[in-house]
Design a protein around this motif. Structure first.
Motif, mmCIF file in Angstrom:
data_model
loop_
_atom_site.group_PDB
_atom_site.id
_atom_site.type_symbol
_atom_site.label_atom_id
_atom_site.label_comp_id
_atom_site.label_asym_id
_atom_site.label_seq_id
_atom_site.Cartn_x
_atom_site.Cartn_y
_atom_site.Cartn_z
ATOM 1 N N HIS A 64 -5.838 5.059 -6.786
ATOM 2 C CA HIS A 64 -6.702 6.143 -6.340
ATOM 3 C C HIS A 64 -5.951 7.463 -6.483
ATOM 4 O O HIS A 64 -4.741 7.522 -6.237
ATOM 5 N N VAL A 91 -2.425 5.379 -3.447
ATOM 6 C CA VAL A 91 -3.133 6.660 -3.438
ATOM 7 C C VAL A 91 -2.114 7.720 -3.850
ATOM 8 O O VAL A 91 -1.081 7.875 -3.199
ATOM 9 N N GLU A 101 -5.880 4.085 5.320
ATOM 10 C CA GLU A 101 -7.331 3.901 5.201
ATOM 11 C C GLU A 101 -8.045 5.243 5.108
ATOM 12 O O GLU A 101 -8.986 5.408 4.323
ATOM 13 N N SER A 135 -7.366 6.677 1.638
ATOM 14 C CA SER A 135 -8.139 5.944 0.632
ATOM 15 C C SER A 135 -9.591 6.380 0.651
ATOM 16 O O SER A 135 -10.242 6.502 -0.401
ATOM 17 N N HIS A 172 0.872 -1.172 0.000
ATOM 18 C CA HIS A 172 0.000 0.000 0.000
ATOM 19 C C HIS A 172 0.912 1.226 0.000
ATOM 20 O O HIS A 172 1.760 1.355 0.896
#
Length: 280
Positions: A203, A168, A258, A261, A109
């Protein structure tokens, strides 16, 4: 890119297993070290993955701790894998580099603040970023680092050892003209292509989101799947980089990711934005 090239991660896994086996066998460091003809400091460094672990040492430790059968075979094989040179050595990079950990990760991530993350960069974009950093490199070193960055991306399309990437990207990174207008255009086109891969979830955090949880820096969270290695967070900054593996630090990184996102556009909306910026 094979599965057994992440020697640093496997060394850490092996070291942790050897420490647990010593403790289960009822030996302290001070008791086990002389029986293995080690100093206490040497055994401690082995158990903390600070030095390469010789296969013969592992055999001696397993004998002392009365480990046999499949477990013996498994750990000896792990020791062999931990000593294999990683592919990055051919590019002049060391075992303690971020790449050594990413190579063994199953999922990453990544939040990118000022630039597109390395796993999604074109060669020209990567080169422009490296040239901008005040680090002395020969032309050969620069070429090797760019080639290594591109080589890492093979796992996004690998059938045998795929890497799942969830990223992201702050919108500001997409507007920055890294390497000039043509390089930026090619980078945006590259993002559009990679966003179509099953392994990539992309994203964009829009400028309209305002202040957000990642304004201080970008960061990465690495997940190692069935290897048994705990998740790890990694932060790059202008003066270097920092690896974080304490549970509390990694938990905060997960929570921040989180949140980012949640604030970001979904993948379909993100692709629309990137296409607009690319003029497509």
């Amino acid at each position: 890119m094979t599965r057994h090239e992440g020697s640093m991660v496997r060394r850490r896994v092996l070291a942790r297993q050897l420490r647990l086996l010593r403790e289960e066998a009822g030996f302290t460091l001070e008791e086990a070290a002389p029986k293995l003809d080690f100093s206490v400091s040497k055994l401690s460094r082995i158990e903390n993955a600070q030095i390469l672990i010789d296969v013969h040492w592992v055999r001696g430790m397993l004998d002392l701790y009365d480990v046999g059968g499949d477990r013996w075979t498994e750990l000896v094989e792990l020791a062999r894998e931990a000593n294999q040179p990683g592919w990055w050595k051919a590019y002049g990079l060391g075992n303690n580099s971020y790449i050594a950990f990413e190579t063994e990760a199953r999922r990453v991530h990544i939040f990118s603040l000022g630039y597109v993350t390395g796993l999604l960069q074109t060669a020209d974009y990567a080169r422009a970023l490296m040239v901008a950093v005040p680090v002395r490199r020969t032309q050969e070193q620069l070429d090797n680092e760019v080639a290594a960055r591109v080589y890492r991306q093979q796992r996004l399309t690998s059938a045998d050892n795929p890497l799942q990437l969830v990223t992201v990207i702050d919108e500001s990174a997409l507007h920055r003209t890294v390497g000039g207008a043509e390089v930026r255009q090619a980078q945006l086109d590259h993002l559009i292509t990679l966003a179509g891969l099953d392994t990539v979830t992309l994203h964009v955090l829009p400028a309209s989101a305002g202040a957000h949880a990642g304004l201080a820096s970008g960061f990465t969270i690495l997940h190692f799947g069935d290897l048994g290695e705990p998740d790890m967070a990694y932060v790059e900054h202008s003066l270097g980089a920092l690896s974080l593996d304490k549970a509390g630090d990694v938990a905060r990184a997960r929570l921040t990711f989180e949140r980012l996102s949640s604030d970001a556009l979904d993948p379909a909306e993100s692709l629309v934005l990137i296409r607009r910026l690319a003029g497509r």
